[in-house]
Scaffold this motif. Sequence first.
Motif, PDB file in Angstrom:
ATOM      1  N   SER A  27       0.855  -1.180   0.000  1.00 35.50           N
ATOM      2  CA  SER A  27       0.000   0.000   0.000  1.00 35.50           C
ATOM      3  C   SER A  27       0.892   1.232   0.000  1.00 35.50           C
ATOM      4  O   SER A  27       2.035   1.191   0.474  1.00 35.50           O
ATOM      5  CB  SER A  27      -0.939   0.013   1.214  1.00 35.50           C
ATOM      6  OG  SER A  27      -0.203   0.117   2.422  1.00 35.50           O
ATOM      7  N   ILE A  28       0.355   2.342  -0.501  1.00 33.07           N
ATOM      8  CA  ILE A  28       1.153   3.553  -0.646  1.00 33.07           C
ATOM      9  C   ILE A  28       0.219   4.747  -0.764  1.00 33.07           C
ATOM     10  O   ILE A  28      -0.910   4.619  -1.264  1.00 33.07           O
ATOM     11  CB  ILE A  28       2.078   3.436  -1.887  1.00 33.07           C
ATOM     12  CG1 ILE A  28       3.112   4.541  -1.932  1.00 33.07           C
ATOM     13  CG2 ILE A  28       1.272   3.388  -3.172  1.00 33.07           C
ATOM     14  CD1 ILE A  28       4.179   4.343  -3.004  1.00 33.07           C
ATOM     15  N   SER A  29       0.667   5.905  -0.311  1.00 27.53           N
ATOM     16  CA  SER A  29      -0.163   7.104  -0.380  1.00 27.53           C
ATOM     17  C   SER A  29       0.057   7.833  -1.700  1.00 27.53           C
ATOM     18  O   SER A  29       1.026   7.566  -2.426  1.00 27.53           O
ATOM     19  CB  SER A  29       0.171   8.050   0.775  1.00 27.53           C
ATOM     20  OG  SER A  29       1.469   8.606   0.600  1.00 27.53           O
ATOM     21  N   ARG A  30      -0.822   8.776  -2.004  1.00 32.67           N
ATOM     22  CA  ARG A  30      -0.675   9.585  -3.212  1.00 32.67           C
ATOM     23  C   ARG A  30       0.630  10.371  -3.189  1.00 32.67           C
ATOM     24  O   ARG A  30       1.336  10.461  -4.195  1.00 32.67           O
ATOM     25  CB  ARG A  30      -1.857  10.536  -3.362  1.00 32.67           C
ATOM     26  CG  ARG A  30      -3.158   9.871  -3.824  1.00 32.67           C
ATOM     27  CD  ARG A  30      -4.307  10.864  -3.770  1.00 32.67           C
ATOM     28  NE  ARG A  30      -5.539  10.352  -4.372  1.00 32.67           N
ATOM     29  CZ  ARG A  30      -6.387   9.537  -3.785  1.00 32.67           C
ATOM     30  NH1 ARG A  30      -6.127   9.113  -2.547  1.00 32.67           N
ATOM     31  NH2 ARG A  30      -7.485   9.132  -4.402  1.00 32.67           N
ATOM     32  N   ALA A  31       0.954  10.930  -2.026  1.00 33.30           N
ATOM     33  CA  ALA A  31       2.186  11.718  -1.908  1.00 33.30           C
ATOM     34  C   ALA A  31       3.417  10.845  -2.146  1.00 33.30           C
ATOM     35  O   ALA A  31       4.368  11.250  -2.835  1.00 33.30           O
ATOM     36  CB  ALA A  31       2.257  12.367  -0.536  1.00 33.30           C
ATOM     37  N   GLN A  32       3.397   9.622  -1.585  1.00 35.52           N
ATOM     38  CA  GLN A  32       4.525   8.701  -1.798  1.00 35.52           C
ATOM     39  C   GLN A  32       4.620   8.282  -3.255  1.00 35.52           C
ATOM     40  O   GLN A  32       5.716   8.124  -3.794  1.00 35.52           O
ATOM     41  CB  GLN A  32       4.354   7.475  -0.905  1.00 35.52           C
ATOM     42  CG  GLN A  32       4.540   7.748   0.579  1.00 35.52           C
ATOM     43  CD  GLN A  32       4.149   6.560   1.437  1.00 35.52           C
ATOM     44  OE1 GLN A  32       3.160   5.861   1.163  1.00 35.52           O
ATOM     45  NE2 GLN A  32       4.912   6.308   2.488  1.00 35.52           N
ATOM     46  N   LEU A  33       3.459   8.108  -3.889  1.00 35.57           N
ATOM     47  CA  LEU A  33       3.438   7.762  -5.312  1.00 35.57           C
ATOM     48  C   LEU A  33       4.103   8.838  -6.151  1.00 35.57           C
ATOM     49  O   LEU A  33       4.901   8.553  -7.047  1.00 35.57           O
ATOM     50  CB  LEU A  33       2.000   7.569  -5.783  1.00 35.57           C
ATOM     51  CG  LEU A  33       1.436   6.154  -5.845  1.00 35.57           C
ATOM     52  CD1 LEU A  33      -0.019   6.199  -6.270  1.00 35.57           C
ATOM     53  CD2 LEU A  33       2.236   5.287  -6.804  1.00 35.57           C
ATOM     54  N   ALA A  34       3.750  10.074  -5.878  1.00 36.90           N
ATOM     55  CA  ALA A  34       4.327  11.197  -6.633  1.00 36.90           C
ATOM     56  C   ALA A  34       5.841  11.258  -6.441  1.00 36.90           C
ATOM     57  O   ALA A  34       6.601  11.471  -7.398  1.00 36.90           O
ATOM     58  CB  ALA A  34       3.677  12.508  -6.191  1.00 36.90           C
ATOM     59  N   LYS A  35       6.278  11.041  -5.214  1.00 39.33           N
ATOM     60  CA  LYS A  35       7.711  11.080  -4.926  1.00 39.33           C
ATOM     61  C   LYS A  35       8.437   9.926  -5.609  1.00 39.33           C
ATOM     62  O   LYS A  35       9.516  10.099  -6.184  1.00 39.33           O
ATOM     63  CB  LYS A  35       7.925  11.022  -3.413  1.00 39.33           C
ATOM     64  CG  LYS A  35       9.374  11.157  -2.988  1.00 39.33           C
ATOM     65  CD  LYS A  35       9.491  11.184  -1.470  1.00 39.33           C
ATOM     66  CE  LYS A  35      10.953  11.348  -1.039  1.00 39.33           C
ATOM     67  NZ  LYS A  35      11.080  11.377   0.451  1.00 39.33           N
ATOM     68  N   ARG A  36       7.840   8.735  -5.548  1.00 36.67           N
ATOM     69  CA  ARG A  36       8.472   7.534  -6.107  1.00 36.67           C
ATOM     70  C   ARG A  36       8.531   7.579  -7.629  1.00 36.67           C
ATOM     71  O   ARG A  36       9.525   7.174  -8.228  1.00 36.67           O
ATOM     72  CB  ARG A  36       7.689   6.305  -5.648  1.00 36.67           C
ATOM     73  CG  ARG A  36       8.391   4.973  -5.867  1.00 36.67           C
ATOM     74  CD  ARG A  36       9.478   4.738  -4.846  1.00 36.67           C
ATOM     75  NE  ARG A  36       8.972   4.813  -3.503  1.00 36.67           N
ATOM     76  CZ  ARG A  36       8.390   3.796  -2.862  1.00 36.67           C
ATOM     77  NH1 ARG A  36       8.227   2.638  -3.474  1.00 36.67           N
ATOM     78  NH2 ARG A  36       7.991   3.927  -1.616  1.00 36.67           N
ATOM     79  N   THR A  37       7.481   8.066  -8.256  1.00 36.35           N
ATOM     80  CA  THR A  37       7.409   8.076  -9.726  1.00 36.35           C
ATOM     81  C   THR A  37       7.971   9.353 -10.336  1.00 36.35           C
ATOM     82  O   THR A  37       8.190   9.409 -11.539  1.00 36.35           O
ATOM     83  CB  THR A  37       5.960   7.905 -10.197  1.00 36.35           C
ATOM     84  OG1 THR A  37       5.170   8.993  -9.696  1.00 36.35           O
ATOM     85  CG2 THR A  37       5.385   6.581  -9.736  1.00 36.35           C
ATOM     86  N   LYS A  38       8.177  10.386  -9.483  1.00 33.33           N
ATOM     87  CA  LYS A  38       8.647  11.697  -9.953  1.00 33.33           C
ATOM     88  C   LYS A  38       7.656  12.333 -10.929  1.00 33.33           C
ATOM     89  O   LYS A  38       8.030  13.001 -11.886  1.00 33.33           O
ATOM     90  CB  LYS A  38      10.038  11.578 -10.584  1.00 33.33           C
ATOM     91  CG  LYS A  38      11.100  11.083  -9.615  1.00 33.33           C
ATOM     92  CD  LYS A  38      12.467  10.986 -10.251  1.00 33.33           C
ATOM     93  CE  LYS A  38      13.489  10.481  -9.237  1.00 33.33           C
ATOM     94  NZ  LYS A  38      14.847  10.333  -9.825  1.00 33.33           N
ATOM     95  N   ILE A  39       6.381  12.073 -10.674  1.00 37.07           N
ATOM     96  CA  ILE A  39       5.288  12.677 -11.429  1.00 37.07           C
ATOM     97  C   ILE A  39       4.584  13.659 -10.496  1.00 37.07           C
ATOM     98  O   ILE A  39       4.488  13.425  -9.294  1.00 37.07           O
ATOM     99  CB  ILE A  39       4.301  11.600 -11.927  1.00 37.07           C
ATOM    100  CG1 ILE A  39       5.017  10.594 -12.832  1.00 37.07           C
ATOM    101  CG2 ILE A  39       3.132  12.213 -12.674  1.00 37.07           C
ATOM    102  CD1 ILE A  39       4.174   9.382 -13.200  1.00 37.07           C
ATOM    103  N   SER A  40       4.109  14.772 -11.037  1.00 37.59           N
ATOM    104  CA  SER A  40       3.492  15.801 -10.200  1.00 37.59           C
ATOM    105  C   SER A  40       2.322  15.237  -9.404  1.00 37.59           C
ATOM    106  O   SER A  40       1.641  14.304  -9.833  1.00 37.59           O
ATOM    107  CB  SER A  40       3.010  16.970 -11.064  1.00 37.59           C
ATOM    108  OG  SER A  40       1.891  16.597 -11.836  1.00 37.59           O
TER     109      SER A  40
END
Length: 377
Positions: A27-40
């Motif tokens: 599981s992962i949060s939206r903020a972590q997703l953005a950081k991990r993928t380097k997408i806004s």
Amino acid sequence: MINKGTTKLIKEMNKSAVLSTLYAENSISRAQLAKRTKISKSTVSQIVDELIDENLVIEVEVGKSTKKGGRRPIQLKVNPDAANIVGIEISIKQMHCILTDLRANVIAEKIFELNNTEVEYITEIISEFIQDTGKYEKIVGIGIGIPGITDMEKGIVLDAPELKWYRLDIKKALVDRFNKYIFIENDVNMAVIGEMWFGAGNKFNDFVFISIGNGIGSGIVINKKIHRGSNFSAGEIGYLALDRGALQQNNYTYGQFGYFESMASILSMEHTTKMSYEEVFRKAKEGNILCQDTVDKTLDYLSLGIANIISILNPEALIIGGKMFRENIDLLEIIENRVNRLTPVKSIIIPTDLKDRSGIMGCIATVISNMYGIKLF
């Protein structure tokens, strides 16, 4: 100015990156997703909303708040119940079928004994399996591993002598019957994909998977991609010619044992001793001279072949699978010692940690990857 085609491609790439990251995490949060993928964050949020609408992603537990306090993030995860996938491995004697959810959790499994390998007969068995699961509507695709040379892009079996399939458009036959997406691949390459997604190969950029059973086959991964060769025949190591004895055969053809597997496979051990390979290993440990000599000769030839592969490709790892070593993992240390004497080129030699499920899990991974753009390697 960015054209519509480029915009669409970028959107698909971003969606693939988000879904792949979600798949790799519990599981992962939206903020972590953005950081991990380097997408806004705004783009990630838009993609996540679309994935939730498609039922591919669900919001689950509430995560921990930051040290500064404030609103706790909602966690996201791939919805395992969004779809079902069928994986099939076919050999001359049996067919192994599994049904999984989108997270590759096995829901149903059955091994069918085969009376023949005619396409109509195979199709009927697949139909029986699918009907018994009661999941036809939720099945998005079927992945099939075939013991032969396949053109996976066209879905054609080019040459599978064991099944007596030649230039067979198996994909069309199955699409016509089931109206599902069909993906076919050589069985050893399917095992390689299984290793890359779920097994020991996940840790390496470059590795060779060798399956040692009745015959010997391999799959080659270079920079996280399977190397299939100019006519889909890369990895046919059963034809390695390890000494002059190979020249006693006038002409090797597909479907005929190559020199390497005629000297180092299960069938070669059984032909020499007139015993099952399990009995050969057991009696060798008990001190039977013939069995000890047979095992030692087999290990010698395996070491020669593996040393040649390592010297040519220099992979990070060489992963051993197949039923010969399923109960004899300790013998890999002997092979490694002999390989180290034969070549200064270093690669680690390790057993598969998926045992006999590398291929069938590769079938599942192939469908998930092609249907959803998920990449775990």
